[in-house]
Design a protein around this motif. Structure first.
Motif, PDB file in Angstrom:
ATOM      1  N   GLY A  98       0.897  -1.216   0.006  1.00  0.00           N
ATOM      2  CA  GLY A  98      -0.066  -0.044   0.140  1.00  0.00           C
ATOM      3  C   GLY A  98       0.641   1.222  -0.187  1.00  0.00           C
ATOM      4  N   PHE A  99       1.992   1.213  -0.071  1.00  0.00           N
ATOM      5  CA  PHE A  99       3.099   2.349   0.106  1.00  0.00           C
ATOM      6  C   PHE A  99       3.076   3.263  -1.437  1.00  0.00           C
ATOM      7  CE2 PHE A  99       4.538   0.042   3.782  1.00  0.00           C
ATOM      8  CZ  PHE A  99       4.965   0.851   4.487  1.00  0.00           C
ATOM      9  N   GLN A 100       2.936   4.367  -1.238  1.00  0.00           N
ATOM     10  CA  GLN A 100       3.124   4.889  -2.771  1.00  0.00           C
ATOM     11  C   GLN A 100       4.506   5.485  -2.880  1.00  0.00           C
ATOM     12  OE1 GLN A 100       0.386   8.308  -3.231  1.00  0.00           O
ATOM     13  NE2 GLN A 100      -1.496   7.281  -2.665  1.00  0.00           N
ATOM     14  N   ILE A 101       5.005   4.820  -4.060  1.00  0.00           N
ATOM     15  CA  ILE A 101       6.318   5.036  -4.252  1.00  0.00           C
ATOM     16  C   ILE A 101       6.890   5.448  -5.867  1.00  0.00           C
ATOM     17  CG2 ILE A 101       8.665   3.756  -4.707  1.00  0.00           C
ATOM     18  CD1 ILE A 101       7.511   1.550  -2.576  1.00  0.00           C
ATOM     19  N   LYS A 102       7.696   6.520  -5.457  1.00  0.00           N
ATOM     20  CA  LYS A 102       7.903   7.378  -6.860  1.00  0.00           C
ATOM     21  C   LYS A 102       9.475   7.445  -6.914  1.00  0.00           C
ATOM     22  CE  LYS A 102       5.841  11.179  -7.792  1.00  0.00           C
ATOM     23  NZ  LYS A 102       5.390  12.608  -7.850  1.00  0.00           N
ATOM     24  N   THR A 103       9.905   6.927  -8.104  1.00  0.00           N
ATOM     25  CA  THR A 103      11.235   7.086  -8.576  1.00  0.00           C
ATOM     26  C   THR A 103      11.581   8.554  -8.406  1.00  0.00           C
ATOM     27  OG1 THR A 103      11.358   4.647  -9.158  1.00  0.00           O
ATOM     28  CG2 THR A 103      13.287   5.931  -9.882  1.00  0.00           C
ATOM     29  N   ILE A 104      12.514   9.266  -7.935  1.00  0.00           N
ATOM     30  CA  ILE A 104      12.760  10.655  -8.107  1.00  0.00           C
ATOM     31  C   ILE A 104      14.304  10.700  -8.673  1.00  0.00           C
ATOM     32  CG2 ILE A 104      11.235  11.340  -6.512  1.00  0.00           C
ATOM     33  CD1 ILE A 104      13.448  11.612  -4.436  1.00  0.00           C
ATOM     34  N   SER A 105      15.158   9.722  -8.717  1.00  0.00           N
ATOM     35  CA  SER A 105      16.388   9.768  -9.637  1.00  0.00           C
ATOM     36  C   SER A 105      16.646   8.367 -10.118  1.00  0.00           C
ATOM     37  CB  SER A 105      17.369  10.309  -8.485  1.00  0.00           C
ATOM     38  OG  SER A 105      18.714  10.154  -9.411  1.00  0.00           O
ATOM     39  N   LYS A 106      16.568   8.451 -11.417  1.00  0.00           N
ATOM     40  CA  LYS A 106      17.137   6.720 -12.143  1.00  0.00           C
ATOM     41  C   LYS A 106      18.481   6.872 -12.338  1.00  0.00           C
ATOM     42  CE  LYS A 106      12.451   6.168 -13.970  1.00  0.00           C
ATOM     43  NZ  LYS A 106      11.594   5.815 -15.027  1.00  0.00           N
ATOM     44  N   ASN A 107      19.373   6.262 -11.638  1.00  0.00           N
ATOM     45  CA  ASN A 107      20.920   6.042 -11.952  1.00  0.00           C
ATOM     46  C   ASN A 107      21.344   4.886 -11.197  1.00  0.00           C
ATOM     47  OD1 ASN A 107      21.026   6.569  -9.106  1.00  0.00           O
ATOM     48  ND2 ASN A 107      21.323   8.490  -9.228  1.00  0.00           N
ATOM     49  N   GLU A 108      22.619   4.443 -11.214  1.00  0.00           N
ATOM     50  CA  GLU A 108      22.921   3.230 -10.760  1.00  0.00           C
ATOM     51  C   GLU A 108      22.638   2.949  -9.190  1.00  0.00           C
ATOM     52  OE1 GLU A 108      27.170   3.083 -11.017  1.00  0.00           O
ATOM     53  OE2 GLU A 108      27.072   3.059 -13.261  1.00  0.00           O
ATOM     54  N   ASN A 109      22.332   4.085  -8.429  1.00  0.00           N
ATOM     55  CA  ASN A 109      21.727   3.956  -7.090  1.00  0.00           C
ATOM     56  C   ASN A 109      20.369   4.940  -6.984  1.00  0.00           C
ATOM     57  OD1 ASN A 109      21.137   3.476  -4.329  1.00  0.00           O
ATOM     58  ND2 ASN A 109      23.136   4.833  -3.846  1.00  0.00           N
ATOM     59  N   PRO A 110      19.309   4.174  -7.703  1.00  0.00           N
ATOM     60  CA  PRO A 110      18.221   5.096  -7.726  1.00  0.00           C
ATOM     61  C   PRO A 110      17.621   5.550  -6.432  1.00  0.00           C
ATOM     62  CG  PRO A 110      18.021   3.070  -8.898  1.00  0.00           C
ATOM     63  CD  PRO A 110      19.183   2.844  -8.008  1.00  0.00           C
ATOM     64  N   ILE A 111      16.703   6.540  -6.414  1.00  0.00           N
ATOM     65  CA  ILE A 111      16.344   7.490  -5.085  1.00  0.00           C
ATOM     66  C   ILE A 111      14.852   7.453  -5.071  1.00  0.00           C
ATOM     67  CG2 ILE A 111      16.297   9.303  -3.886  1.00  0.00           C
ATOM     68  CD1 ILE A 111      19.132  10.300  -4.942  1.00  0.00           C
ATOM     69  N   TYR A 112      14.186   6.710  -4.063  1.00  0.00           N
ATOM     70  CA  TYR A 112      12.889   6.706  -4.168  1.00  0.00           C
ATOM     71  C   TYR A 112      12.191   7.450  -3.053  1.00  0.00           C
ATOM     72  CZ  TYR A 112      13.834   2.241  -6.318  1.00  0.00           C
ATOM     73  OH  TYR A 112      14.278   1.177  -7.278  1.00  0.00           O
ATOM     74  N   ALA A 113      11.108   7.994  -3.273  1.00  0.00           N
ATOM     75  CA  ALA A 113      10.147   8.865  -2.417  1.00  0.00           C
ATOM     76  C   ALA A 113       9.030   7.737  -2.054  1.00  0.00           C
ATOM     77  CB  ALA A 113       9.418  10.106  -2.889  1.00  0.00           C
ATOM     78  N   ILE A 114       9.065   7.505  -0.754  1.00  0.00           N
ATOM     79  CA  ILE A 114       8.120   6.407  -0.267  1.00  0.00           C
ATOM     80  C   ILE A 114       7.113   7.150   0.735  1.00  0.00           C
ATOM     81  CG2 ILE A 114       7.956   4.326   1.146  1.00  0.00           C
ATOM     82  CD1 ILE A 114      11.018   3.874   0.289  1.00  0.00           C
TER      83      ILE A 114
END
Length: 210
Positions: free
Chosen positions: A105-121
């Motif tokens: 049920g968490f809403q997850i957005k990928t905010i940076s797509k690189n070798e070490n992606p960053i997610y907003a959860i």
């Protein structure tokens, strides 16, 4: 009286309400108790609570722990809880972890797509999102002092007898779902580990008297 925030996402609330702490053994409860005691002491003294969950790669168990701890602090309306995660080395937040959390049920957005992606959860409409990415435990994103270090894997627990800046070090280790990567059981085992972590952290936060 503890009140639950109404803005917690419905599916996450359903998952939390279905957790059963009766299955936690007394031996496991003894392992969890030091974390509950740390949190209670901070609450009683009206201090901020900083929890840094540490695993070797900061890719699976430490992230699941960070996200569920922050969510459950919100669920139990325990204020000033700030949860972090880190590793003894940097890798990547494993995509199956993000998928597992999304399925709960968490809403997850990928905010940076690189070798070490960053997610907003996100777990609630008005809550600040958890920023998830792999990092070392002493990364500038993490606290430098006045925190409890929770060791979520045996190798990090053994490799780090001292965690710089930590007020306390608490080993609460979990089996690694990585063992089931690229197998038909992968989704099931990641979900199982996520629910174990959620259940045990529910037990921890349920003991706190705000």
């Amino acid at each position: 009286m503890i009140t639950e925030k109404t803005t917690l996402y419905t599916e996450i609330k359903r998952v939390i309400n279905a957790l059963n702490i009766d299955g936690i053994s007394n031996e496991r409860k003894a392992i969890l108790q030091p974390l509950a005691d740390f949190i209670q002491a901070k609450v009683s003294n009206h201090q901020e609570i900083r929890i840094n969950f540490i695993c070797t790669h900061n890719s699976r168990r430490s992230h699941l722990s960070q996200v569920w701890a922050q969510t459950l602090a919100y669920y139990f309306n325990i204020k000033n809880v700030f949860c972090y995660s880190g590793g003894t080395e940097t890798t990547v937040l494993f995509p199956m972890v993000a998928k597992t959390l999304r399925n709960s049920g968490f809403q997850i957005k990928t905010i940076s797509k690189n070798e070490n992606p960053i997610y907003a959860i996100k777990y609630a409409d008005n809550a600040h999102p958890i920023i998830g990415f792999s990092k070392k435990m002493d990364d500038d994103f993490n606290p430098k002092s006045a925190f409890v270090a929770v060791m979520t894997c045996d190798s990090a627990n053994e490799a780090c007898p001292l965690v710089p800046g930590a007020e306390q070090r608490v080993p609460i280790t979990f089996e690694d779902p990585k063992a089931f990567d690229n197998t038909p059981q992968q989704v099931e085992k990641y979900h199982e580990r996520s629910l174990q972590i959620a259940t045990e952290l529910f037990y921890v936060f349920s003991q706190i008297n705000p």
